[in-house]
Design a protein around this motif. Structure first.
Motif, mmCIF file in Angstrom:
data_model
loop_
_atom_site.group_PDB
_atom_site.id
_atom_site.type_symbol
_atom_site.label_atom_id
_atom_site.label_comp_id
_atom_site.label_asym_id
_atom_site.label_seq_id
_atom_site.Cartn_x
_atom_site.Cartn_y
_atom_site.Cartn_z
ATOM 1 N N ALA A 10 -113.752 -73.021 39.939
ATOM 2 C CA ALA A 10 -114.899 -73.064 39.939
ATOM 3 C C ALA A 10 -114.315 -71.783 40.616
ATOM 4 N N GLY A 11 -115.269 -70.780 40.643
ATOM 5 C CA GLY A 11 -115.584 -69.340 41.015
ATOM 6 C C GLY A 11 -114.285 -68.391 40.636
ATOM 7 N N VAL A 12 -113.149 -68.928 39.568
ATOM 8 C CA VAL A 12 -112.415 -67.551 39.834
ATOM 9 C C VAL A 12 -112.560 -67.483 37.748
ATOM 10 N N PRO A 13 -112.744 -66.183 38.106
ATOM 11 C CA PRO A 13 -113.016 -65.401 36.904
ATOM 12 C C PRO A 13 -111.831 -65.844 35.570
ATOM 13 N N ALA A 14 -111.905 -65.958 34.180
ATOM 14 C CA ALA A 14 -110.965 -66.155 33.558
ATOM 15 C C ALA A 14 -109.553 -64.946 33.584
ATOM 16 N N GLY A 15 -110.023 -63.981 33.802
ATOM 17 C CA GLY A 15 -108.789 -63.116 33.514
ATOM 18 C C GLY A 15 -108.210 -63.110 34.420
ATOM 19 N N ALA A 16 -108.270 -63.651 35.886
ATOM 20 C CA ALA A 16 -108.122 -63.084 37.264
ATOM 21 C C ALA A 16 -107.214 -64.856 37.125
ATOM 22 N N ARG A 18 -106.277 -66.385 34.270
ATOM 23 C CA ARG A 18 -105.123 -66.234 33.068
ATOM 24 C C ARG A 18 -104.065 -64.601 34.068
ATOM 25 N N HIS A 19 -104.321 -64.238 34.418
ATOM 26 C CA HIS A 19 -102.967 -62.279 35.147
ATOM 27 C C HIS A 19 -101.757 -63.961 35.797
ATOM 28 N N ARG A 20 -102.933 -64.846 36.349
ATOM 29 C CA ARG A 20 -101.771 -65.762 37.435
ATOM 30 C C ARG A 20 -101.089 -66.808 36.335
ATOM 31 N N GLU A 21 -101.279 -67.022 35.519
ATOM 32 C CA GLU A 21 -100.674 -68.414 34.894
ATOM 33 C C GLU A 21 -100.085 -67.621 33.648
ATOM 34 N N ALA A 22 -100.012 -65.924 33.598
ATOM 35 C CA ALA A 22 -99.100 -65.428 32.468
ATOM 36 C C ALA A 22 -97.725 -64.938 33.944
ATOM 37 N N VAL A 23 -98.630 -64.939 35.217
ATOM 38 C CA VAL A 23 -96.936 -64.536 35.673
ATOM 39 C C VAL A 23 -96.510 -65.529 35.960
ATOM 40 N N SER A 24 -97.045 -66.260 36.403
ATOM 41 C CA SER A 24 -96.139 -67.938 36.498
ATOM 42 C C SER A 24 -94.876 -68.422 35.578
ATOM 43 N N MET A 25 -96.179 -68.436 34.003
ATOM 44 C CA MET A 25 -95.039 -68.451 33.304
ATOM 45 C C MET A 25 -93.832 -66.991 32.726
ATOM 46 N N LEU A 26 -94.136 -65.997 33.410
ATOM 47 C CA LEU A 26 -93.575 -65.552 33.367
ATOM 48 C C LEU A 26 -91.991 -65.818 34.315
ATOM 49 N N LEU A 27 -92.114 -65.740 34.905
ATOM 50 C CA LEU A 27 -91.795 -65.862 36.569
ATOM 51 C C LEU A 27 -90.457 -67.396 36.274
ATOM 52 N N ARG A 28 -91.275 -68.438 34.962
ATOM 53 C CA ARG A 28 -90.159 -69.493 35.069
ATOM 54 C C ARG A 28 -89.065 -69.325 33.633
ATOM 55 N N TRP A 29 -89.837 -68.029 32.669
ATOM 56 C CA TRP A 29 -89.146 -68.381 31.652
ATOM 57 C C TRP A 29 -87.879 -67.375 31.621
ATOM 58 N N PRO A 51 -104.124 -55.693 38.284
ATOM 59 C CA PRO A 51 -104.187 -56.950 38.524
ATOM 60 C C PRO A 51 -105.558 -57.569 36.933
ATOM 61 N N ASP A 52 -106.061 -56.373 35.917
ATOM 62 C CA ASP A 52 -106.427 -56.895 34.887
ATOM 63 C C ASP A 52 -105.814 -56.529 32.989
ATOM 64 N N GLY A 53 -104.028 -56.827 33.675
ATOM 65 C CA GLY A 53 -103.614 -56.461 32.553
ATOM 66 C C GLY A 53 -102.501 -57.759 31.289
ATOM 67 N N THR A 54 -103.997 -58.114 31.843
ATOM 68 C CA THR A 54 -104.242 -59.286 30.595
ATOM 69 C C THR A 54 -105.239 -59.083 30.128
ATOM 70 N N ASP A 55 -106.036 -58.194 30.152
ATOM 71 C CA ASP A 55 -107.411 -57.547 29.713
ATOM 72 C C ASP A 55 -107.416 -56.421 28.669
ATOM 73 N N ARG A 56 -107.629 -56.569 27.234
ATOM 74 C CA ARG A 56 -107.938 -55.278 26.950
ATOM 75 C C ARG A 56 -108.031 -54.172 27.043
ATOM 76 N N GLY A 57 -109.374 -53.810 28.369
ATOM 77 C CA GLY A 57 -110.041 -52.853 28.821
ATOM 78 C C GLY A 57 -108.457 -52.238 29.719
ATOM 79 N N CYS A 58 -107.847 -52.545 29.795
ATOM 80 C CA CYS A 58 -106.809 -52.464 30.749
ATOM 81 C C CYS A 58 -105.872 -51.006 30.288
ATOM 82 N N GLY A 59 -106.745 -49.491 31.533
ATOM 83 C CA GLY A 59 -105.640 -48.864 30.492
ATOM 84 C C GLY A 59 -103.775 -47.960 29.979
#
Length: 197
Positions: A10-16, A18-29, A51-59
């Motif tokens: 609760a209280g954790v934005p989806a983007g944050a 998702r970012h954490r899960e992406a890092v975890s997945m790539l570290l395990r892979w 920190p917004d590296g999974t978001d389409r808006g990341c420049g």
């Protein structure tokens, strides 16, 4: 949190989350080659700096997903016709606000592009690919995390109105417009299932 579970604290934005899960997945892979290991390190470096590296808006570019969907017999692959590129390719796309992780993105994109519900996405990537593409009027790096998936039995693609066409093709008779990246991804998906494509 279990990838693909859809749950997040609760209280954790989806983007944050998702970012954490992406890092975890790539570290395990475990990367299957030196080139894939180089890309894994590049993807992790991008995420560490954005920190917004999974978001389409990341420049600076962003993670996307690719999904190669096979039928249960591993005889056919589901491809979508990208009108803008005029070629057949695997399903996939950008992360959206409600996606808690990359598995959820892959599942949603596959369903949206094919109209097929219940596509089973493997929990670990099979390949990473980095490319540049236009996004929101800019030429940006796309860090594509690619997954294998299986459709339910007798699934018939029915894309939503306005979506590109999706169609089953025999894995050994892909359409001529499918590029080598798509062909290689299909071969890889079959290879990880023990088939010699």
């Amino acid at each position: 949190m279990i990838p693909g579970s859809g749950a997040r604290p609760a209280g954790v934005p989806a983007g944050a989350a998702r970012h954490r899960e992406a890092v975890s997945m790539l570290l395990r892979w475990s990367a299957p080659s030196g080139e894939q290991e180089r890309l894994r390190a590049e993807f992790l470096e991008h995420l560490a700096g954005h920190p917004d590296g999974t978001d389409r808006g990341c420049g600076a570019g962003h993670l996307t997903v690719g999904v190669v969907v096979l039928d249960r017999a591993l005889a056919n692959v589901l491809l979508t016709h990208h009108r803008g590129l005029d070629r057949w390719a695997q399903l996939g796309g950008h992360c959206e606000t409600g996606d808690p992780d990359l598995i959820a993105t892959a599942r949603r994109e596959a369903a949206e592009e094919s109209g097929i519900q219940g596509i089973d996405v493997e929990p670990s990537p099979i390949r990473l690919e980095r490319y540049r593409a236009r996004c929101r009027g800019r030429d940006l790096p796309h860090f594509d995390v690619q997954f294998a998936a299986t459709a339910p039995p007798r699934a018939v693609p029915v894309p939503a109105d306005g979506r590109d066409e999706a169609r089953w093709f025999p894995v050994r008779a892909l359409p001529s417009s499918a590029d080598e990246s798509t062909r290689g991804l299909v071969r890889l998906a079959l290879g990880v299932r023990g088939l010699n494509p």
